[in-house]
Structures are given as C-alpha cells and as structure tokens.
Design a protein around this motif. Structure first.
Motif, PDB file in Angstrom:
ATOM      1  N   SER A 104       8.894  16.078   4.246  1.00  0.00           N
ATOM      2  CA  SER A 104       9.636  15.244   5.202  1.00  0.00           C
ATOM      3  C   SER A 104       8.669  14.407   6.029  1.00  0.00           C
ATOM      4  CB  SER A 104      10.451  16.144   6.137  1.00  0.00           C
ATOM      5  OG  SER A 104      10.924  15.402   7.236  1.00  0.00           O
ATOM      6  N   LEU A 105       9.003  13.118   6.221  1.00  0.00           N
ATOM      7  CA  LEU A 105       8.169  12.255   7.053  1.00  0.00           C
ATOM      8  C   LEU A 105       8.674  12.210   8.483  1.00  0.00           C
ATOM      9  CD1 LEU A 105       7.714   9.195   4.691  1.00  0.00           C
ATOM     10  CD2 LEU A 105       6.072  10.995   5.186  1.00  0.00           C
ATOM     11  N   GLY A 106       9.867  12.759   8.704  1.00  0.00           N
ATOM     12  CA  GLY A 106      10.460  12.665  10.039  1.00  0.00           C
ATOM     13  C   GLY A 106      11.041  11.275  10.260  1.00  0.00           C
ATOM     14  N   THR A 107      11.793  11.138  11.358  1.00  0.00           N
ATOM     15  CA  THR A 107      12.441   9.835  11.582  1.00  0.00           C
ATOM     16  C   THR A 107      11.943   9.149  12.849  1.00  0.00           C
ATOM     17  OG1 THR A 107      14.301  10.803  12.806  1.00  0.00           O
ATOM     18  CG2 THR A 107      14.545  10.610  10.413  1.00  0.00           C
ATOM     19  N   HIS A 108      10.863   9.643  13.421  1.00  0.00           N
ATOM     20  CA  HIS A 108      10.287   8.963  14.592  1.00  0.00           C
ATOM     21  C   HIS A 108       9.922   7.538  14.212  1.00  0.00           C
ATOM     22  CE1 HIS A 108       9.940  12.715  16.929  1.00  0.00           C
ATOM     23  NE2 HIS A 108       9.753  13.265  15.742  1.00  0.00           N
ATOM     24  N   GLY A 109      10.366   6.570  15.022  1.00  0.00           N
ATOM     25  CA  GLY A 109       9.999   5.183  14.753  1.00  0.00           C
ATOM     26  C   GLY A 109      10.908   4.471  13.761  1.00  0.00           C
ATOM     27  N   ARG A 110      11.865   5.171  13.188  1.00  0.00           N
ATOM     28  CA  ARG A 110      12.767   4.515  12.229  1.00  0.00           C
ATOM     29  C   ARG A 110      13.765   3.634  12.952  1.00  0.00           C
ATOM     30  NH1 ARG A 110      13.777   6.875   7.262  1.00  0.00           N
ATOM     31  NH2 ARG A 110      15.312   5.204   7.027  1.00  0.00           N
ATOM     32  N   VAL A 111      14.092   2.511  12.357  1.00  0.00           N
ATOM     33  CA  VAL A 111      15.096   1.610  12.907  1.00  0.00           C
ATOM     34  C   VAL A 111      16.477   2.235  12.699  1.00  0.00           C
ATOM     35  CG1 VAL A 111      16.191  -0.650  12.632  1.00  0.00           C
ATOM     36  CG2 VAL A 111      13.695  -0.420  12.499  1.00  0.00           C
TER      37      VAL A 111
ATOM     38  N   MET B 151       0.827  -1.184   0.000  1.00  0.00           N
ATOM     39  CA  MET B 151       0.000   0.000   0.000  1.00  0.00           C
ATOM     40  C   MET B 151       0.861   1.233   0.000  1.00  0.00           C
ATOM     41  SD  MET B 151      -2.806  -0.061  -0.660  1.00  0.00           S
ATOM     42  CE  MET B 151      -3.850   1.345  -0.622  1.00  0.00           C
ATOM     43  N   GLN B 152       1.873   1.179   0.913  1.00  0.00           N
ATOM     44  CA  GLN B 152       2.678   2.367   1.050  1.00  0.00           C
ATOM     45  C   GLN B 152       3.378   2.757  -0.235  1.00  0.00           C
ATOM     46  OE1 GLN B 152       5.528   2.326   4.084  1.00  0.00           O
ATOM     47  NE2 GLN B 152       4.082   3.127   5.522  1.00  0.00           N
ATOM     48  N   ARG B 153       3.856   1.713  -0.910  1.00  0.00           N
ATOM     49  CA  ARG B 153       4.605   2.038  -2.085  1.00  0.00           C
ATOM     50  C   ARG B 153       3.690   2.656  -3.127  1.00  0.00           C
ATOM     51  NH1 ARG B 153       7.540  -2.093  -4.318  1.00  0.00           N
ATOM     52  NH2 ARG B 153       6.451  -2.147  -6.265  1.00  0.00           N
TER      53      ARG B 153
ATOM     54  N   TRP C  42      15.805  10.548   4.763  1.00  0.00           N
ATOM     55  CA  TRP C  42      14.857  10.553   3.639  1.00  0.00           C
ATOM     56  C   TRP C  42      15.028   9.218   2.933  1.00  0.00           C
ATOM     57  CZ3 TRP C  42      15.511  10.423  -1.803  1.00  0.00           C
ATOM     58  CH2 TRP C  42      14.336  10.628  -2.521  1.00  0.00           C
ATOM     59  N   ASN C  43      13.980   8.398   2.896  1.00  0.00           N
ATOM     60  CA  ASN C  43      14.158   7.033   2.396  1.00  0.00           C
ATOM     61  C   ASN C  43      13.398   6.783   1.098  1.00  0.00           C
ATOM     62  OD1 ASN C  43      11.553   6.893   3.254  1.00  0.00           O
ATOM     63  ND2 ASN C  43      11.916   5.456   4.920  1.00  0.00           N
ATOM     64  N   CYS C  44      13.034   7.838   0.419  1.00  0.00           N
ATOM     65  CA  CYS C  44      12.410   7.722  -0.898  1.00  0.00           C
ATOM     66  C   CYS C  44      11.035   7.093  -0.839  1.00  0.00           C
ATOM     67  CB  CYS C  44      13.289   6.934  -1.868  1.00  0.00           C
ATOM     68  SG  CYS C  44      12.904   7.237  -3.602  1.00  0.00           S
ATOM     69  N   SER C  45      10.447   7.044   0.343  1.00  0.00           N
ATOM     70  CA  SER C  45       9.092   6.507   0.371  1.00  0.00           C
ATOM     71  C   SER C  45       8.171   7.580   0.914  1.00  0.00           C
ATOM     72  CB  SER C  45       9.032   5.247   1.222  1.00  0.00           C
ATOM     73  OG  SER C  45       8.492   5.537   2.484  1.00  0.00           O
ATOM     74  N   THR C  46       6.910   7.399   0.662  1.00  0.00           N
ATOM     75  CA  THR C  46       5.949   8.335   1.230  1.00  0.00           C
ATOM     76  C   THR C  46       4.810   7.514   1.768  1.00  0.00           C
ATOM     77  OG1 THR C  46       4.932   8.461  -0.907  1.00  0.00           O
ATOM     78  CG2 THR C  46       6.391  10.266  -0.300  1.00  0.00           C
TER      79      THR C  46
HETATM   80  C1  LIG Z   1      10.561   5.420   5.412  1.00  0.00           C
HETATM   81  O1  LIG Z   1      10.443   6.255   6.542  1.00  0.00           O
HETATM   82  C2  LIG Z   1       9.122   6.422   7.024  1.00  0.00           C
HETATM   83  C3  LIG Z   1       9.098   7.385   8.182  1.00  0.00           C
HETATM   84  O2  LIG Z   1      10.226   8.145   8.306  1.00  0.00           O
HETATM   85  C4  LIG Z   1       8.562   5.069   7.428  1.00  0.00           C
HETATM   86  O3  LIG Z   1       7.222   5.228   7.842  1.00  0.00           O
HETATM   87  C5  LIG Z   1       8.643   4.098   6.261  1.00  0.00           C
HETATM   88  O4  LIG Z   1       8.255   2.811   6.661  1.00  0.00           O
HETATM   89  C6  LIG Z   1      10.054   4.036   5.700  1.00  0.00           C
HETATM   90  N1  LIG Z   1      10.015   3.248   4.494  1.00  0.00           N
HETATM   91  C7  LIG Z   1      10.825   2.217   4.284  1.00  0.00           C
HETATM   92  C8  LIG Z   1      10.689   1.524   2.988  1.00  0.00           C
HETATM   93  O5  LIG Z   1      11.648   1.858   5.129  1.00  0.00           O
END
Ligand SMILES: *[C@@H]1O[C@H](CO)[C@@H](O)[C@H](O)[C@H]1NC(C)=O
Ligand SMILES: *[C@@H]1O[C@H](CO)[C@@H](O)[C@H](O)[C@H]1NC(C)=O
Length: 356
Positions: A293-300, A1-3, A90-94
C-alpha cells in the motif's frame, strides 16, 4: 519514471534488479519495460529475457514474431489498470520501492491481484489478435471461417479478428507460470488461472460486428462486416465491473479434483467470466511495505463525491487540504480561411483538494 518503476515491481527484467526480484511477481510483464525500439527478434533475445519461466522461454523461441505483441499487451494492461483505478485508493501504480506492486500482486490473493492477472492475460490476447489481423505475421492472420452472406443481408469480409488464436496464445504463455511443479494445484495458482481466463473472456464475451459501407456517396447499398474485438478500454471497463462484483473463494478437493468454491455457500457460484479472490484487501489508507500500500496522503480527492473518490473515503477520514489552482485551456477557437485555427487562452479557477 514512476510508471517504469511500477513495471519493475510487477517484475524484474534487468539483471540489475534481479537481486530485488520478488519471487512471485507477474514477471513476464517486465517485457513492458523494454524500450519501444527494442524488438524481440531472435531466439537469442528470448534467452536474454530474465523475467520468463522455462516454459515461457520455450514459447518465446517458437513464436518470436509474437513477442513484440506480448510486450505491447503488457504495456497496455498496465496503462489500462492505471486508468480504471485512477480514482481509487489503490491506483495500480507504484513508486520508489521496486517491489511494492509485487507485494500486492503476490503475497495475498486479493481482488487487486485478481484484476492485474485478468487484465494482463487480456492484454496479451488482445495485442496478439490485433497483430494477426494486421496481416504481417507468418503464424496467424484473419479469421476466415466467418464468411459468405449473413441472414441480415450483409457480406462477411472474410477478415474477422482471430480471437481464438490470440486467446490460445495468451493461455499458453500467460498461464505457463502456474504450471510449474511447485505451483500446480495450489489454491493461489488455481486463483490465478481462473482470473487469467476471466480476462480473456472479457474480450471473447464482448465481440462485436463492425461494418463498412460501399456504394455511391456513402449510400451503403452494400455492407461488408467482420467480427471485431471490443476496444481495450472496453475490456478494462468490463474487468473493472468484475472486480467490483468479485467472489471470495476457497479451494475444495472433490475426489481428485481441486476446485475453487465460494466461501459463502449462499452466494451464487461464480462463472468463468467472473473474478475470484481469496484474501480481503488492505484498506490502502497508510503506506505499508508489507501489503504494497502506498497510502493516500497527498492524493487528489473530490469534495462533493460520496463515492471512493470523495475526500471522506479517499482520505480515510483524516481530512484534506484545499488550494486554489488555475487551469489554462484553449478556448474560443476560430477557424481562419485558409487554413488555420486560432484560439484564446482561458483560465479556469478551481479548488484542488488533497488528502492530509
Ligand atoms: C497513485 O497514488 C500514489 C500515492 O498514493 C501517488 O503517489 C501516485 O502519483 C498515484 N498515481 C497516479 C497515476 O495517480
Ligand atoms: C465530483 O463528484 C461529483 C459528484 O459525484 C461529480 O458530479 C463531479 O463531476 C466530480 N468532480 C470531478 C472534478 O471529478
């Protein structure tokens, strides 16, 4: 979905999304969004595609058999962008909002925008060239100009990748967006055109020679070779390096010519293969609709890395949360006569760190 959302943002194909369509997305990338079964088979389909500018629609009608490759190219470009940027802020996803990505791409001429343009135009050139080599198209086939015996003593197969055809089509189709009256010669369109070209160079500059051996039991008494494109993974890697070394530029009018020149005159001028940008990127730490920007909260993040994937930088100094996770893998696989493989399941216990 996200993609899928990401792709929409990139642009807006379905009528449903038209109202949300950002004026400046790389709209033809929306082709990536078409289901894989849907094929562009007739001039009528071209008329129905809403992401294209007039010039692209004309090209679509004239080259219907190439359009599925454009679609594949768009899809690969987005996948590869996400692969190259997986460990960056920035990970190229939205997600959610349809236009997040569009804002990054457009409003400011950032490095990220530069990369998206380059990888997209490379995607089309690569996919079209591949299709030509497959021998299934009327319009193009292998490059048969490279033939005969090479100085190294191998025989050219006469079927090299026709990169000239692929890049020419990419140039015509992808660059068409920048040729409209309103955009022509604006600083931003010069930037986009430059980066589109740099994307195609990331293939052309790295063509290789592949060979096949013939002879008794693989003895390689005779070799036939052909010029081949680098894999698209390699193209992505090349462009990521160009992203890291991108040059900040500004428009300069010299006589009747408009050029992009380095902002800092002491830097060595960029080449046709380099990426250029005109605006500093946001830090992408916090979600911000204005910049995309989606921010980086929750990113691994990686606790021990000092690079951008490390928790310190990825989390922008906010700190991180740690939780134990278990990864189940197949292991200790044994081959049983005949013929199957049996594996055990092994558990690995790890800590996963995510940004606060
Ligand atoms: C990219 O980052 C966003 C939030 O910063 C996160 O929700 C999303 O899952 C990430 N996408 C990938 C493919 O890791
Ligand atoms: C984390 O970073 C360190 C140092 O750069 C690296 O050796 C390690 O493989 C990384 N771990 C993961 C899970 O990526």
């Amino acid at each position: 979905m996200q993609r899928e959302d990401a792709i929409f943002c990139f642009l807006g194909l379905a009528a449903l999304y038209l109202a949300l369509r950002p004026a400046e997305c790389v709209q033809w990338l929306a082709l990536a969004k078409m289901s894989s079964q849907a094929s562009i088979q007739s001039a009528d389909t071209c008329e129905a595609l809403t992401g294209l500018v007039k010039r692209q629609r004309r090209l679509c009608k004239k080259n219907v058999e190439l359009m599925d490759s454009v679609k594949v190219g768009a899809l690969r470009a987005i996948e590869e962008c996400q692969n190259q940027f997986a460990n960056r802020r920035w990970n190229c996803s939205t997600s959610d909002t349809k236009r997040l990505f569009g804002n990054v791409i457009l409003k400011q001429g950032t490095r990220e925008a530069a990369f998206v343009h380059a990888i997209s135009s490379a995607g089309v050139a690569h996919a079209v060239t591949r299709a030509c080599s497959s021998g299934q198209l009327q319009k193009c086939g292998c490059d048969r100009t490279v033939r005969g015996r090479s100085p190294e003593g191998f025989e050219w197969s006469g079927c090299s990748d026709n990169i000239a055809y692929g890049t020419a089509f990419s140039k015509a189709f992808v660059d068409a967006r920048e040729k409209g009256k309103k955009r022509r010669n604006t600083a931003r369109s010069l930037m986009n055109l430059h980066n589109n070209e740099a994307g195609r160079r990331a293939i052309e500059d790295h063509m290789k020679v592949d060979c096949k051996c013939h002879g008794v039991s693989g003895s390689c008494e005779m070799r036939t070779c052909w010029r081949a494109m680098p894999s698209f993974r390699t193209v992505g890697k090349n462009l990521k390096e160009k992203f890291d070394g991108a040059t900040e530029v500004q428009r300069k009018t010299v006589g009747t010519r408009n050029d992009l020149v380095p902002l800092n005159a002491q830097f060595k001028p960029h080449t046709e293969s380099d990426l250029v940008y005109m605006a500093a990127s946001p830090d992408f730490c916090e979600p911000d609709k204005k910049t995309g920007s989606l921010g980086t909260h929750g990113r691994v993040c990686n606790k021990t890395s000092k690079a951008i994937d490390g928790c310190e930088l990825m989390c922008c100094g906010r700190g991180y949360r740690t939780r134990p996770i278990v990864i189940v893998e197949r292991c200790m696989c044994k081959f049983h006569w005949c013929c199957y493989v049996r594996c055990k399941k092994c558990e690995r216990h790890l800590d996963e760190h995510t940004c606060l």
